[in-house]
Design a protein around this motif. Structure first.
Motif, short mmCIF file in Angstrom:
data_model
loop_
_atom_site.label_atom_id
_atom_site.label_comp_id
_atom_site.label_asym_id
_atom_site.label_seq_id
_atom_site.Cartn_x
_atom_site.Cartn_y
_atom_site.Cartn_z
N LYS A 1 -27.43 -4.52 -9.56
CA LYS A 1 -27.47 -4.06 -8.07
C LYS A 1 -28.20 -3.17 -8.30
CE LYS A 1 -23.98 -1.90 -5.20
NZ LYS A 1 -24.40 -0.16 -5.25
N LYS A 2 -28.15 -2.12 -6.88
CA LYS A 2 -29.38 -1.20 -7.18
C LYS A 2 -28.42 -0.46 -6.26
CE LYS A 2 -33.21 -3.10 -4.71
NZ LYS A 2 -34.67 -2.83 -3.41
N TYR A 3 -28.45 1.08 -7.37
CA TYR A 3 -28.07 2.29 -6.77
C TYR A 3 -28.52 2.92 -5.46
CZ TYR A 3 -26.13 6.94 -8.42
OH TYR A 3 -25.26 7.75 -8.13
N ALA A 4 -27.23 3.23 -4.62
CA ALA A 4 -27.50 3.67 -3.30
C ALA A 4 -27.56 4.98 -3.07
CB ALA A 4 -26.85 2.74 -2.80
N ARG A 9 -37.46 9.09 -2.01
CA ARG A 9 -38.47 7.72 -1.73
C ARG A 9 -39.81 7.21 -2.38
NH1 ARG A 9 -36.81 3.09 1.00
NH2 ARG A 9 -35.72 4.70 2.54
N ASP A 41 -37.98 0.10 -7.17
CA ASP A 41 -37.34 -0.91 -6.35
C ASP A 41 -35.40 -1.15 -7.53
OD1 ASP A 41 -39.30 -1.90 -5.89
OD2 ASP A 41 -40.45 -2.76 -7.64
N LEU A 42 -35.45 0.13 -7.95
CA LEU A 42 -34.15 0.07 -8.39
C LEU A 42 -32.53 0.89 -7.36
CD1 LEU A 42 -35.10 0.96 -12.03
CD2 LEU A 42 -34.09 -1.43 -10.74
N VAL A 43 -33.18 1.67 -6.62
CA VAL A 43 -32.42 2.47 -5.50
C VAL A 43 -32.52 2.30 -4.25
CG1 VAL A 43 -32.53 5.01 -4.89
CG2 VAL A 43 -32.85 4.12 -7.53
N GLU A 44 -31.16 2.07 -3.91
CA GLU A 44 -31.34 1.60 -2.09
C GLU A 44 -31.53 3.06 -1.81
OE1 GLU A 44 -28.40 0.25 0.87
OE2 GLU A 44 -28.07 -0.45 -0.65
N LEU A 71 -30.38 5.59 -15.48
CA LEU A 71 -30.98 3.57 -16.06
C LEU A 71 -30.64 4.00 -17.12
CD1 LEU A 71 -32.59 3.78 -12.83
CD2 LEU A 71 -30.39 2.39 -13.11
#
Length: 163
Positions: free
Chosen positions: A2-5, A25, A35-38, A158
Motif C-alpha cells: 500500500k502506498k503511503y498517503a 510530488r 511511485d510509493l506515495v499517494e 521505507l
C-alpha cells in the motif's frame, strides 16, 4: 504494498496546499519515491471548489519548476482521515478545523507541515492570498524546506519497512 498517503490542507485549497502537493510530488519523483506515495490536497472551507490554484500561486511555482495547472480545489471530507496516513495543515487554524472533523482514532496523523522543516524556524506557512507578492515566494521557501524533511522521513520509513 500500500502506498503511503499524504494530504496537504489549507483554507481554500488554491494557494498553500496545492503548492505543497506539487512541491512534494516533484521532490519525491527526484528521490525515486514517487511511485510509493499517494498525494492530494484539500481545503477546510468550500470557497473555491473545482477551481484551479490562484494564478499568482501558479506563476511563482512555475518559476521554480512546479506545475499546479492540473490541480483543482476540493474540501476535506471524513473519508480523508482513513485514506491518508498523514494529514498536514499549513497553519494552526486549519489544524484546529481538521482536529474538529477528525475521528479521535485518526487524530495521530494530524500535524503541521512545518513540523518537518529544518531550515526555517516557523511553525506555520503564512497565507499569501491577501498579502504582497513576496508572500508567495515565502510559501515556496517554507514548503520546499518542509517537503525535504518529509522526503527524509519517508526514505527512513521505507528503508526500515519490512520487505
Amino acid at each position: 504494498m500500500k502506498k503511503y498517503a499524504i494530504l496537504m490542507c489549507c483554507m481554500g485549497n488554491i494557494c498553500r496546499s496545492p503548492t505543497a502537493e506539487a512541491v512534494l510530488r516533484a521532490k519525491l519523483a527526484a528521490a525515486g519515491l514517487g511511485d510509493l506515495v499517494e498525494l492530494d490536497s484539500a481545503g477546510t472551507h468550500d470557497y473555491h471548489l473545482g477551481r484551479a490554484p490562484d494564478p499568482r500561486t501558479q506563476r511563482h511555482a512555475q518559476r521554480r519548476g512546479y506545475d499546479l495547472s492540473a490541480l483543482r480545489a476540493r474540501k476535506v471530507g471524513l473519508p480523508d482521515f482513513t485514506r491518508f496516513d498523514l494529514v498536514l495543515a499549513m497553519d494552526r487554524d486549519n489544524l484546529e478545523r481538521l482536529s474538529a472533523l477528525c475521528p479521535q482514532a485518526d487524530a495521530r496523523q494530524l500535524r503541521l507541515l512545518m513540523s518537518f522543516a529544518t531550515r526555517h524556524d516557523a511553525d506555520e506557512v503564512p497565507d499569501p492570498y491577501y498579502g504582497e507578492v513576496d508572500g508567495f515566494e515565502r510559501v515556496l521557501d517554507y514548503v520546499e524546506d518542509a517537503c525535504d524533511g518529509i522526503v527524509d522521513m519517508l526514505r527512513q520509513r521505507l528503508r526500515d519497512a519490512p520487505a
